[in-house]
Design a protein around this motif. Structure first.
Motif, PDB file in Angstrom:
ATOM      1  N   UNK A  66      -0.992  -3.179   6.460  1.00 25.74           N
ATOM      2  CA  UNK A  66      -2.392  -2.749   6.458  1.00 25.74           C
ATOM      3  C   UNK A  66      -2.811  -2.241   7.834  1.00 25.74           C
ATOM      4  N   UNK A  67      -2.379  -2.972   8.885  1.00 30.18           N
ATOM      5  CA  UNK A  67      -2.766  -2.569  10.239  1.00 30.18           C
ATOM      6  C   UNK A  67      -2.157  -1.221  10.615  1.00 30.18           C
ATOM      7  N   UNK A  68      -0.956  -0.935  10.135  1.00 28.64           N
ATOM      8  CA  UNK A  68      -0.286   0.321  10.473  1.00 28.64           C
ATOM      9  C   UNK A  68      -0.609   1.438   9.473  1.00 28.64           C
ATOM     10  N   UNK A  69      -1.555   1.143   8.556  1.00 24.22           N
ATOM     11  CA  UNK A  69      -1.981   2.121   7.547  1.00 24.22           C
ATOM     12  C   UNK A  69      -0.844   2.552   6.637  1.00 24.22           C
TER      13      UNK A  69
ATOM     14  N   UNK B  78      -6.371  -3.080  -2.582  1.00 23.79           N
ATOM     15  CA  UNK B  78      -6.768  -4.269  -3.346  1.00 23.79           C
ATOM     16  C   UNK B  78      -5.582  -5.114  -3.790  1.00 23.79           C
ATOM     17  N   UNK B  79      -4.487  -4.476  -4.225  1.00 26.51           N
ATOM     18  CA  UNK B  79      -3.310  -5.239  -4.643  1.00 26.51           C
ATOM     19  C   UNK B  79      -2.718  -6.011  -3.464  1.00 26.51           C
ATOM     20  N   UNK B  80      -2.675  -5.397  -2.296  1.00 25.13           N
ATOM     21  CA  UNK B  80      -2.169  -6.085  -1.106  1.00 25.13           C
ATOM     22  C   UNK B  80      -3.066  -7.252  -0.740  1.00 25.13           C
ATOM     23  N   UNK B  81      -4.373  -7.063  -0.905  1.00 24.70           N
ATOM     24  CA  UNK B  81      -5.294  -8.156  -0.621  1.00 24.70           C
ATOM     25  C   UNK B  81      -5.087  -9.337  -1.551  1.00 24.70           C
ATOM     26  N   UNK B  82      -4.845  -9.001  -2.845  1.00 22.18           N
ATOM     27  CA  UNK B  82      -4.600 -10.093  -3.787  1.00 22.18           C
ATOM     28  C   UNK B  82      -3.323 -10.848  -3.434  1.00 22.18           C
TER      29      UNK B  82
END
Length: 473
Positions: free
Chosen positions: A255-258, A266-270
């Motif tokens: 996420x930090x490296x886009x 959202x899937x990564x957050x879950x």
């Protein structure tokens, strides 16, 4: 380890003690013997003097010849003789030592044994009646008794000294026999405290010392087992924590490296939330286990209707099992079943066991929560239709992380702490929990037995982790 003050050794204490006891014994024996020797010496001199008097009393009455030759007949010159005639007349060098009572006794045919003074000195007096109706008396100075006493007392000193020396030597040998294995045991204990393992203390010396050596050997083995379990548990803990942390870190970096953008966020957050929840549950289990093993763990003891408690739990678990397509069943009396316990902790125990059973129960298979009276207490069974346990699994089911490591990658496993928590929580409630490999439903069965009221002093060590719980109100 610093030892304050100066302390004597065991060997020195044993030698000192045995020597002191021997000295007291020698002193008491010596004092008693010292007094008895005088009495015995006098008795021996009297016996000898009486035998001489009896022999002379049987000699034909040659009084004048005896008087003129008393040195030759009566013996040494310190023994003097007196004759008592049938008429009561007393003649001879020892006549002054024969008093009226002695004279009357001899005339009456009785022996005489007395004391008197002759020429200003104390003498022994022994007399025997003669065949013609008179009597014969011999006297001997008390100095002869003193000389005999001195000889006997002189002979007593050497045995007493030898006895005292022997007691000291025996004490030294005993001290050596006791101290050597104790010193060896103490050295082993110090080495154990410094972390060495695999040590063996020879079982030498008396039974008690041999038992101490055996206890240290047992302690060494127990410490080795405990440390191995702790090492394995720490490795399991590190593995359980590393997995969600690695996953969370990977997604966070993505996420930090886009790398993850748009609809993928959202899937990564879950996934991140799931891993954090997993990590949170694991840390919560560790904290729960730590609290259960703390001395200040609190129980709120009241009267609890287990039938109502199980009914409430069944409502919650029926819904959860339905979401996993698991056939949930409940068995309960249908009337109050009251015990004195902590209802909140009993519910916590049931939820933990049910969670463990639901994890391994396939869809379509049953999960049973059963409550039955058990004497004056209660029995709660959690049965499932999962893969079950072997006899080896049941024997180690409550040890931390053992089943998790054994079945990782084979079946669904948890943190490895749930059953350990259940075991300790049951012990806190004063009950017992057992694992059975096969239930009627095909899977495992865990049985909890609760007493009518907990014993506040009950000690319930967990496998490899002994402790003594204290129930508080």
């Amino acid at each position: 380890m610093t030892v304050r003050g100066r302390r004597g050794t065991l060997a020195g204490s044993v030698v000192l003690l045995t020597t002191a006891v021997a000295a007291v014994a020698v002193l008491v024996t010596g004092l008693f013997a010292w007094r008895m020797i005088r009495t015995n010496a006098e008795a021996q001199e009297r016996d000898e003097l009486a035998r001489r008097a009896e022999v002379l009393a049987r000699t034909p009455p040659l009084a004048s010849w005896i008087l003129n030759r008393q040195q030759r007949i009566a013996g040494p010159e310190d023994i003097r003789l007196a004759l008592v005639g049938p008429s009561g007349e007393v003649t001879g060098p020892a006549a002054a030592a024969v008093d009226g009572d002695s004279r009357e006794a001899l005339l009456a045919g009785r022996d005489v044994s007395a004391g008197a003074r002759l020429d200003g000195h104390g003498v022994l007096v022994e007399g025997a009646p003669t065949p013609n109706g008179g009597g014969l008396v011999l006297t001997q100075p008390l100095s002869a008794v003193d000389q005999a006493t001195d000889r006997m007392r002189g002979a007593l000193v050497l045995p007493l000294v030898l006895g005292l020396a022997g007691a000291g030597l025996s004490g030294a040998l005993l001290a050596r026999r006791l101290a050597r294995p104790l010193v060896s045991a103490a050295r082993t204990a110090h080495r154990l405290s410094e972390g060495e393992r695999g040590l063996t203390v020879p079982a030498q010396g008396p039974t008690e010392v041999a038992e101490l050596a055996g206890a240290l050997n047992t302690l060494d083995a127990a410490l080795a087992r405990s440390e191995n379990r702790q090492r394995d548990f720490l490795m399991s803990v590190s593995h359980e924590i590393r997995t969600p942390l690695t996953t969370a870190r990977g997604y966070a970096e993505a996420l930090a490296d886009s790398v993850i953008t748009g609809d993928e966020v959202p899937a990564a957050g879950r996934i991140l939330r799931t891993e954090m929840e997993r990590l949170e549950r694991f840390v919560g289990d560790l904290l729960a286990l730590a609290r259960l093993e703390a001395d200040d763990f609190r129980l709120d003891i009241t009267e609890v209707d287990l039938d109502a408690l199980v009914a409430t739990a069944a409502t919650a678990w029926s819904a959860r099992c339905a979401r996993h397509d698991v056939d949930f069943r409940v068995e309960r009396p249908g009337h109050p079943l009251t015990v004195t316990t902590d209802g909140f902790r009993v519910r916590q125990l049931l939820d933990g066991l049910a969670e463990n059973a639901l994890r391994v129960t396939p869809a379509g298979r049953p999960l049973v929560l059963a409550l039955h009276p058990d004497g004056s207490g209660a029995r709660i069974d959690i049965r499932d239709g999962g893969p079950g346990l072997t006899d080896e699994d049941a024997a180690v089911a409550f040890e931390r992380g053992v089943l998790t490591e054994r079945y990782r990658g084979v079946r669904a496993v948890g943190s490895g702490l749930g059953l350990a928590i259940a075991h300790r929580l049951t012990a806190r409630l004063g009950g017992t929990i057992t694992a059975h490999g096969r239930a009627p439903e095909g899977g495992a069965c865990f049985t909890v037995r609760l007493p009518p009221s907990p014993d506040p002093d009950m000690a319930a060590p967990g496998p490899g982790d002994p402790y003594t719980p204290r129930t508080q109100r």
